[in-house]
Design an enzyme around this catalytic site. Structure first.
Site, PDB file in Angstrom:
ATOM      1  CB  CYS A  56      -0.854   0.005   1.453  1.00  0.00           C
ATOM      2  SG  CYS A  56      -0.078  -0.168   2.956  1.00  0.00           S
ATOM      3  CG  HIS A 162      -4.134   1.000   3.784  1.00  0.00           C
ATOM      4  ND1 HIS A 162      -3.677  -0.110   3.109  1.00  0.00           N
ATOM      5  CD2 HIS A 162      -5.285   1.444   3.109  1.00  0.00           C
ATOM      6  CE1 HIS A 162      -3.889  -0.058   1.683  1.00  0.00           C
ATOM      7  NE2 HIS A 162      -4.820   1.434   1.690  1.00  0.00           N
ATOM      8  CG  ASP A 180      -8.637   1.825   0.714  1.00  0.00           C
ATOM      9  OD1 ASP A 180      -6.761   0.810  -0.105  1.00  0.00           O
ATOM     10  OD2 ASP A 180      -8.658   1.317   1.296  1.00  0.00           O
TER      11      ASP A 180
END
Length: 503
Positions: A56, A162, A180
């Protein structure tokens, strides 16, 4: 036991609002009308899905770097220079990131290494009001973007830590748009800014430090043209410590009387793995991309590199370094960066292997490439000046790849060869060029311990950047910024510094 397959997750709503929902669309329209979605358009143009469950941070960073149109200076695939997760490995091996993810501080380090300007804050170094101002700043322009490091649990989402870019802001509802990068899991969604701050304010279980956010923008100066410092080799910690901590203490303890004695004190204990620390920025291409000719863009970049090298060699410090290294009392004959084993073909062979890994998308892979043969040639076409070209073949055990390394010419005499292994070429850039550039990049306070005032002023005059030509000054200041960052990494301040933002 095989893991059961998963197809996405249902986005917990509330607290999040799906970007594609009716309410999400209305928030988007209102934010556009209020001018707080200006950064969205470039980000959405380069929106990507992380290629590994723990990538991520890498996906967020490569997305932002491409949105800012920062040139990585090296090819991704084919002729294309482009940021990809596989190229972001200068601060942490990809295999380690793949297994454990990446910390907030290491991602800041990666952004710096990629040539971006970075302002990074943990939540205990900022306030929610400042965070809101920074989001507003990046949402009302397209020249900076914000990456948030947060804990998913605050939003009732599965998972823990994240990273994702923030794509916009709705001032009336005080909500941020999270783009995201785990698109296989959750879609883009709006979240209350107060809740996002709460999610960032949770500690990272690995480092025990607060999470935070980073503002990434285009630097005022370009990345290094000729030299770069590398933290990929494990020896960098010792080299950085020597240059930034030990050298000032040595100069304070030694009773040096002239420039030669200063150089002797600095070079005497130079770590043997110094050659892994400072690298020259090479032009690597597939042989089929260019044949025996150079594009105008390649010629232009080589010309600039040659000018930087020429400017290094015209400094007064270079003359002292070159004279010292050629003297009988030089202590640097056994340092690999100055030794015979680091001639141009050998260096080019290593560069070819690294270039092959990048071009094949295997950078950082355990199964790398090994070189099979190299040949140094001189090209001259259409009246252009000669260009040194190192052609090599590398293989990974399955297939072979032909690569070229384009080498800027220097005042050091180069010898052309026709694949004759007995013809040797001196290292490029020569050791005196590399050492001169690195000495210029050391912080001015490095030399303050010299006791003799006349000698101290002479050193200051030699290492001053004030009167350097612009190209060389930018190169030196780039190296100095890298040294500063690596020193902070070496002291663990990237992940443990609680007193100031990482910028």
């Amino acid at each position: 036991m095989a893991m059961a397959g998963l197809y996405r997750r249902i986005l917990p709503s509330p607290p999040a609002i799906d970007f594609a929902s009716a309410e999400g669309k209305q928030l988007f329209i209102e934010a556009i009308q209020n001018g707080t979605m200006e950064g969205f358009y470039r980000l959405i143009s380069y929106f990507q899905t992380q290629s590994e469950p723990a990538y991520c941070g890498l996906a967020s960073l490569s997305m932002v770097l491409n949105a800012l149109a920062i040139d990585p200076g090296k090819k991704w695939k084919g002729p294309w220079r482009w940021f990809d997760e596989s190229m972001l490995d200068c601060c942490e091996p990809l295999e380690q990131v793949k297994a454990k993810g990446i910390s907030f501080g290491k991602l800041v380090c990666l952004a710096h290494c990629a040539g971006a300007k970075v302002e990074a804050y943990r939540t205990n170094q900022s306030t929610i009001d400042d965070f809101r101002k920074h989001i507003m700043r990046c949402s009302t322009s397209d020249d900076c973007h914000l990456i948030s490091s947060y804990h998913r649990g605050t939003f009732k989402q599965t998972g823990n830590g994240h990273f994702s870019p923030i794509g916009g802001y709705h001032a009336g509802r005080d909500m941020a748009l999270v783009l995201d990068v785990a698109r296989f899991k959750y879609p883009p969604h709006w979240v209350p800014l107060t809740l996002l701050w709460e999610a960032m304010d949770r500690a990272d279980e690995t480092t025990a430090q607060r999470r935070g956010f980073m503002l990434i923008s285009t630097p005022h100066t370009e990345p290094g043209l000729l030299y770069t410092l590398s933290c990929k080799h494990e020896s960098w910690v010792g080299v950085a410590k020597y240059l930034m901590d030990d050298v000032p203490l040595l100069l304070k303890s030694e009773d040096v009387k002239d420039i030669n004695q200063v150089l002797h004190a600095v070079f005497l204990s130079l770590p043997s793995n110094f050659g892994e620390f400072i690298k020259w920025v090479a032009e690597v291409r597939r042989q089929e991309d260019g044949g025996q000719s150079l594009s105008q863009e390649e010629k232009g970049r080589l010309s600039v590199k040659e000018e930087v090298l020429k400017q290094v060699q015209e400094t007064g410090l270079f003359k002292h370094v070159a004279a010292y290294l050629s003297s009988s009392n030089s202590c640097c004959r056994n340092v690999p960066i100055l030794g015979q084993e680091d001639d141009l073909p050998d260096i080019a062979a290593r560069v070819c292997c690294q270039g092959a890994e990048i071009l094949a998308g295997k950078s950082g892979s355990v199964e790398g490439y090994c070189w099979k043969e190299t040949c140094v040639k001189c090209l001259k076409a259409n009246g252009d000046k000669p260009i040194t070209l190192v052609s090599g073949t590398v293989g990974d055990g399955i297939s072979d790849l032909g690569l070229d390394v384009l080498v800027p010419s220097s005042q050091t005499k180069l010898i052309c060869c026709r694949c004759d292994p007995s013809s040797r070429i001196g290292m490029y850039p020569p050791g005196n060029d590399v050492l001169t550039a690195l000495l210029l990049a050391l912080p001015p306070e490095t030399w303050s311990g010299i006791k003799e005032e006349r000698l101290l002023q002479e050193i200051y005059a030699l290492v001053s950047t004030e009167h350097l030509p612009n190209l060389l000054k930018e190169e030196v200041l780039h190296l100095r910024r890298q040294l500063h960052l690596l020193k902070r990494c070496q002291e663990n301040k990237v992940d443990e510094d609680l007193g100031e933002p990482l910028s």
